[in-house]
Design a protein around this motif. Structure first.
Motif, PDB file in Angstrom:
ATOM      1  N   GLU A 149      -8.267   1.046  -2.179  1.00 29.04           N
ATOM      2  CA  GLU A 149      -7.737   0.277  -3.658  1.00 29.04           C
ATOM      3  C   GLU A 149      -6.925  -0.849  -2.750  1.00 29.04           C
ATOM      4  N   LEU A 176      -1.456   3.220  -2.366  1.00 29.78           N
ATOM      5  CA  LEU A 176      -3.163   3.379  -2.959  1.00 29.78           C
ATOM      6  C   LEU A 176      -3.750   4.003  -2.033  1.00 29.78           C
ATOM      7  N   ARG A 215       0.866  -1.753   0.088  1.00 29.22           N
ATOM      8  CA  ARG A 215      -0.266   0.133   0.277  1.00 29.22           C
ATOM      9  C   ARG A 215       0.812   1.083  -0.205  1.00 29.22           C
TER      10      ARG A 215
END
Length: 248
Positions: free
Chosen positions: A184, A180, A175
């Motif tokens: 997401e 992200l 992430r």
């Protein structure tokens, strides 16, 4: 599980730090402030065991103790090594710890120790059946506890999903690396946890790791049929679980 009010001792070995404290095995709380010492470099078994002995001596702890390690641990032998010296691979680390510290030691995978602690004293205390703990950090660590019994060394963060090692796509490090959004990342976690659900059919999923403190930000974007809750014991789970397993 009933037990007399006793104290145990837990050590949590990580790539950057080694921490430990005595544990009240009735309440599941640390019986004193923990001590943390940076992991020696190079982080060989003998050097790390020396730091473990230093922490035990600081509390004047003479008895047996439990010790977590970021690796697969089979009967005291470390089969892998994450973020520590490669000399740990296939090392009889349990014997090294006993020799250097002069005390009986139980070595256990760090996620397994955290899972046991969460079942006994934390977020999974009221759960029955199969509990899956997943720690979301640099990688994905997992622990499976079935009806109160640990199934050790479940490396479910390394499942291959859609042609990728699962943790390379769904760990918190992914992430951050790919910047992200929570939504997401939640989609990736959904793909991961639904795959694991179809293999294990757990009754509860407990999510640990630092990002569990932000559970409310990303959990709405994760869809599972299994109830999911954040871990409660956080950075103390390894110490508590290690002490408990050594006592039992």
């Amino acid at each position: 599980m009933s037990r007399k009010r006793e104290h145990g001792f837990g050590i949590d070995i990580g790539g950057s730090g080694i921490k430990g404290a005595p544990v009240d095995l009735t309440s599941g709380k640390l019986a004193a402030d923990r001590i943390r010492i940076p992991t020696p470099q190079p982080s060989t078994p003998e050097a790390v065991a020396g730091t473990v002995a230093e922490i035990l001596d600081a509390f004047d702890w003479k008895g047996s103790f439990g010790c977590t390690f970021p690796a697969v641990v089979q009967h005291g032998i470390t089969r892998t090594a994450a973020n520590v010296d490669a000399s740990w691979v296939d090392c009889d680390a349990g014997s090294v710890l006993r020799k250097v510290t002069g005390r009986d030691a139980l070595l256990v995978n760090d996620a397994d120790a955290a899972g046991v602690a969460e079942v006994e004293f934390g977020a999974a205390g009221a759960a029955s059946g199969v509990v899956l703990l997943a720690t979301l950090g640099t990688g994905i660590g997992t622990a499976v506890i079935s009806h109160g019994h640990l199934v050790p060394n479940t490396e479910l963060g390394h499942l291959e999903i859609d042609g990728h090692d699962a943790e390379s796509r769904a760990a918190d490090s992914a992430r951050e690396r790919e910047d992200l959004s929570w939504e997401e990342w939640g989609g990736r976690l959904t793909r991961y946890f639904q795959h694991v659900e179809n293999l294990l059919w757990p009754d509860l999923i407990v999510v640990g790791g630092g990002v569990s403190k932000k559970f409310d930000k990303w959990s709405p974007y994760v869809s599972t049929r299994t109830p999911m809750v954040p871990a409660k014991l956080l950075n103390e789970a390894g110490i508590i679980g290690a002490a408990l397993l050594a006592h039992d």
